[in-house]
Design a protein around this motif. Structure first.
Motif, short mmCIF file in Angstrom:
data_model
loop_
_atom_site.label_atom_id
_atom_site.label_comp_id
_atom_site.label_asym_id
_atom_site.label_seq_id
_atom_site.Cartn_x
_atom_site.Cartn_y
_atom_site.Cartn_z
N VAL A 1 0.84 -1.20 0.00
CA VAL A 1 0.00 0.00 0.00
C VAL A 1 0.87 1.26 0.00
CG1 VAL A 1 -1.69 1.33 1.34
CG2 VAL A 1 -2.01 -1.12 1.02
N ALA A 2 1.96 1.23 0.76
CA ALA A 2 2.88 2.38 0.78
C ALA A 2 3.44 2.64 -0.61
CB ALA A 2 4.00 2.15 1.79
N GLY A 3 3.79 1.60 -1.33
CA GLY A 3 4.28 1.76 -2.70
C GLY A 3 3.23 2.38 -3.60
N LEU A 4 1.99 1.94 -3.46
CA LEU A 4 0.88 2.51 -4.23
C LEU A 4 0.71 3.99 -3.91
CD1 LEU A 4 -1.77 2.29 -5.97
CD2 LEU A 4 -2.91 1.71 -3.82
N LEU A 5 0.72 4.32 -2.62
CA LEU A 5 0.50 5.71 -2.22
C LEU A 5 1.66 6.61 -2.62
CD1 LEU A 5 -1.21 5.20 1.25
CD2 LEU A 5 -2.26 5.61 -0.99
N LYS A 6 2.87 6.08 -2.65
CA LYS A 6 4.02 6.87 -3.15
C LYS A 6 3.76 7.31 -4.58
CE LYS A 6 7.70 4.85 -0.38
NZ LYS A 6 8.91 4.02 -0.37
N ALA A 7 3.26 6.37 -5.38
CA ALA A 7 2.96 6.70 -6.78
C ALA A 7 1.80 7.69 -6.88
CB ALA A 7 2.64 5.41 -7.55
N LEU B 1 -7.57 11.94 1.94
CA LEU B 1 -8.09 10.72 2.55
C LEU B 1 -9.03 9.97 1.60
CD1 LEU B 1 -8.79 11.64 6.25
CD2 LEU B 1 -7.25 9.89 5.40
N GLN B 2 -9.90 10.70 0.94
CA GLN B 2 -10.80 10.06 -0.03
C GLN B 2 -10.00 9.38 -1.14
OE1 GLN B 2 -13.53 13.10 -1.33
NE2 GLN B 2 -14.97 12.66 0.32
N GLN B 3 -8.98 10.05 -1.62
CA GLN B 3 -8.12 9.48 -2.67
C GLN B 3 -7.43 8.21 -2.17
OE1 GLN B 3 -5.05 12.19 -3.94
NE2 GLN B 3 -4.11 10.71 -5.31
N ILE B 4 -6.94 8.24 -0.95
CA ILE B 4 -6.25 7.09 -0.38
C ILE B 4 -7.22 5.91 -0.23
CG2 ILE B 4 -5.20 6.19 1.74
CD1 ILE B 4 -3.87 9.01 2.01
N TYR B 5 -8.37 6.15 0.38
CA TYR B 5 -9.35 5.07 0.58
C TYR B 5 -9.79 4.47 -0.76
CZ TYR B 5 -9.93 5.91 5.58
OH TYR B 5 -9.72 6.03 6.94
N ARG B 6 -10.04 5.32 -1.74
CA ARG B 6 -10.46 4.86 -3.07
C ARG B 6 -9.37 4.00 -3.71
NH1 ARG B 6 -13.14 9.37 -4.37
NH2 ARG B 6 -11.21 10.44 -4.83
N SER B 7 -8.13 4.45 -3.65
CA SER B 7 -7.02 3.70 -4.25
C SER B 7 -6.80 2.36 -3.57
CB SER B 7 -5.72 4.51 -4.17
OG SER B 7 -5.80 5.64 -4.99
N VAL B 8 -6.84 2.35 -2.24
CA VAL B 8 -6.65 1.10 -1.51
C VAL B 8 -7.78 0.12 -1.83
CG1 VAL B 8 -6.56 0.05 0.80
CG2 VAL B 8 -5.25 2.14 0.31
N ASP B 9 -9.02 0.60 -1.84
CA ASP B 9 -10.15 -0.28 -2.16
C ASP B 9 -10.07 -0.82 -3.59
OD1 ASP B 9 -11.30 -0.17 0.34
OD2 ASP B 9 -12.73 1.41 -0.19
N LEU B 10 -9.59 -0.01 -4.50
CA LEU B 10 -9.47 -0.42 -5.90
C LEU B 10 -8.36 -1.46 -6.10
CD1 LEU B 10 -10.36 0.02 -8.88
CD2 LEU B 10 -8.61 1.79 -9.00
N HIS B 11 -7.20 -1.23 -5.51
CA HIS B 11 -6.05 -2.09 -5.74
C HIS B 11 -5.93 -3.26 -4.77
CE1 HIS B 11 -4.89 1.51 -8.01
NE2 HIS B 11 -4.25 0.65 -8.78
N PHE B 12 -6.57 -3.15 -3.60
CA PHE B 12 -6.53 -4.22 -2.59
C PHE B 12 -7.95 -4.47 -2.08
CE2 PHE B 12 -2.53 -1.90 -2.55
CZ PHE B 12 -1.61 -2.93 -2.73
N PRO B 13 -8.82 -5.01 -2.93
CA PRO B 13 -10.24 -5.13 -2.56
C PRO B 13 -10.53 -6.18 -1.48
CG PRO B 13 -9.85 -6.13 -4.69
CD PRO B 13 -8.57 -5.47 -4.28
N ALA B 14 -9.68 -7.16 -1.33
CA ALA B 14 -9.93 -8.22 -0.33
C ALA B 14 -8.81 -8.18 0.71
CB ALA B 14 -9.98 -9.58 -1.02
#
Length: 98
Positions: free
Chosen positions: A16-22, A54-67
């Protein structure tokens, strides 16, 4: 567990940290520390854009790590050290079959 292996939570936090860095890019610094994700951004960003971020973070995490089976602890602080906010990204809930 082999001490060189990452726990599932540490592995998820690192991913997730790698995703958020991007996602955040050069506007901030993202790291995974002690099974938490720490984001450091400018004071202006914290004061004026924290909700949108925060909305951007939650959306990205839910999209890339749904389970997700683990909760993710998120700390957002300003680079000047005035603000520090702690958030939790809850694990996903699967519906029981039946």
């Amino acid at each position: 567990m082999n001490p060189l292996e990452l726990s599932p939570l540490a592995d998820l936090c690192a991913s997730v940290a790698g995703l958020l860095k991007a996602e955040i890019g050069p506007a901030g610094h993202v790291s995974a520390v002690a099974n938490q994700i720490v984001i450091s951004i400018s004071r202006f960003e914290v004061e004026h854009r924290l909700g949108n971020l925060l909305q951007q973070i939650y959306r990205s995490v839910d999209l890339h790590f749904p389970a997700r089976k683990e909760n993710i602890s998120l700390i957002i602080r300003d680079a000047e050290g005035v603000y520090e906010n702690c958030f939790k990204i809850w694990h996903t809930v699967t519906k029981a079959k039946g």
